[in-house]
Write a protein that holds these residues in place. Structure first.
Motif, short mmCIF file in Angstrom:
data_model
loop_
_atom_site.label_atom_id
_atom_site.label_comp_id
_atom_site.label_asym_id
_atom_site.label_seq_id
_atom_site.Cartn_x
_atom_site.Cartn_y
_atom_site.Cartn_z
N GLY A 108 62.54 37.06 28.71
CA GLY A 108 62.54 35.96 27.73
C GLY A 108 61.33 36.13 26.84
N GLY A 109 61.28 35.38 25.75
CA GLY A 109 60.20 35.50 24.78
C GLY A 109 58.86 35.05 25.35
N ALA A 110 57.80 35.31 24.58
CA ALA A 110 56.46 34.89 24.97
C ALA A 110 56.37 33.37 25.00
N PHE A 111 55.55 32.84 25.89
CA PHE A 111 55.31 31.40 25.98
C PHE A 111 56.60 30.60 26.10
N ASN A 112 57.52 31.10 26.88
CA ASN A 112 58.79 30.41 27.09
C ASN A 112 58.85 29.74 28.47
N GLY A 113 57.78 29.84 29.25
CA GLY A 113 57.76 29.17 30.55
C GLY A 113 58.31 30.02 31.70
N ASP A 152 60.04 39.67 26.58
CA ASP A 152 60.86 40.35 25.58
C ASP A 152 60.06 40.52 24.29
N ILE A 153 59.80 41.77 23.91
CA ILE A 153 59.03 42.05 22.68
C ILE A 153 59.89 42.84 21.70
N THR A 154 61.21 42.78 21.88
CA THR A 154 62.09 43.76 21.20
C THR A 154 62.84 43.21 19.99
N LYS A 155 62.61 41.96 19.60
CA LYS A 155 63.48 41.40 18.56
C LYS A 155 62.80 41.13 17.22
N TRP A 175 64.49 30.52 28.52
CA TRP A 175 64.40 30.02 27.13
C TRP A 175 63.75 28.65 27.17
N TYR A 176 62.48 28.59 26.84
CA TYR A 176 61.74 27.32 26.85
C TYR A 176 61.99 26.53 28.14
#
Lengths: 144, 191
Positions: free
Chosen positions: A6-11, A99-102, A136-137
């Motif tokens: 998941g993205g950064a700072f998403n918990g 996830d750093i790919t988008k 996701w959050y």
């Protein structure tokens, strides 16, 4: 093995702590406090163990090796980690990778390599994991 | 009389159709409840092109089949709550602009206390509007799936935005991720 992305700072960390009722720091090995990629974890005497910050370990690999070699080392790690998990019943390894790919294609070659290797490495770990969740959050979506 | 208010959170990538979906959602709710449509505009016109763009959006909303009441507010969202009643549906588009405004319009040094206050302003502002109005629909952007390292400004911005999004999703009755125009239910609506 349970892969969490998941993205950064998403918990992601909070979700894992809650899901696995993590009690102790001894159950946690994080790249964010400069621990190097653990090739072997056989000495870890825990039932539930978490590896956090896979993207940073992959970045460190790309600083020293080409993409193929990075992926080879990564897959060796995955096999070693799975061996640890199988050694005792009820053992569970959790690996967290941001996830750093988008984003937009990076300008710098080293950042493109990092992003590519991370994408491939996440495919490899997802294939070898019995479970994969995207956070996701704070909301999880089980995709495998 | 106490009323039940609801919060709907919608995100997506650039040009994913998240704003159109949010507008449709607002209109749908207005149709069900007979509520008034409000657009909480957060954009600040920094040049002529931006000004023209904002005016066009405004004309579109005012001349369309559904009449929107536009409220312009770039910072401190909590200050506009008096405009609303339990009949109101408010569309706030978007959190990233709001965060930009709070961070950059005030030329304050980005220390821990300031950043915490910025986060609080946004969270309490949206919460206050929600408590006053019938429905609040909040739109934001997916920008956290790329490296945030190497640039402290980007890292700090990402951390604040992530924390705000986590809070909004936790409080939301419904949350959607819009991919290529298709809303994916992440929370609520029978999930």
């Amino acid at each position: 093995m349970h892969f969490i992305t998941g993205g950064a700072f998403n918990g992601k960390r909070a979700w894992v702590k809650n899901r696995y009722k993590v009690q102790s720091d001894d159950q946690w090995l994080s790249a964010y406090v400069n621990n190097p990629l653990p090739l072997i974890i056989m000495e870890i005497d825990q039932d539930v163990f978490i590896l956090e910050g896979a993207e940073l370990w992959l970045r460190a690999l790309t600083e020293n090796y080409d993409a193929d070699k990075c992926r080879e080392i990564w897959n060796e790690c995955l096999e070693n980690w799975l061996t640890w998990e199988k050694e005792r019943q009820n053992r569970q390894l959790i690996v967290i990778g941001t996830d750093i790919t988008k984003g937009i294609v990076p300008m710098e070659a080293e950042n493109r390599l990092w992003r590519d290797v991370t994408g491939w490495a996440y495919q490899d770990i997802a294939a070898k994991s019995e479970k994969v969740d995207v956070i996701w959050y704070g909301v999880h979506q089980t995709i495998k | 009389m106490a009323h039940i208010s609801s919060l709907i959170f919608i995100t997506g990538g650039v040009r994913s159709g998240k704003s159109s979906f949010a507008e449709r959602k607002a209109i749908e709710i207005a149709g069900e409840t007979g509520g008034r449509l409000n657009y909480l505009a957060t954009g600040v016109a920094t040049d002529a092109e931006m000004k023209a763009r904002i005016e066009k959006h405004q004309r579109d909303r005012e001349s369309g089949k559904y009449r929107w009441n536009t409220i312009e507010r770039s910072v401190q969202m909590g200050e506009v709550t008096d405009n609303f009643t339990a009949q109101d549906i408010i569309l706030l588009d978007c959190v990233t602009t709001l965060l930009n405004n709070e961070l950059f319009l005030s030329e304050t040094v980005w220390d821990g206390a300031f950043l915490e206050k910025v986060k609080e302003n946004i969270i309490t502002g949206i919460t206050a509007i929600k408590n006053q109005a019938g429905t609040v629909i909040v739109v934001s952007n997916e920008v956290l799936n790329e490296p945030l390292l190497g640039n402290e400004l980007v890292f700090t911005y990402g951390r604040l935005l992530g924390q705000i999004h986590q809070y909004l999703v936790k409080e939301a009755d419904q949350a959607f991720l819009v991919e290529a125009g298709i809303p994916i239910v992440m929370k609520g609506v029978g999930r």
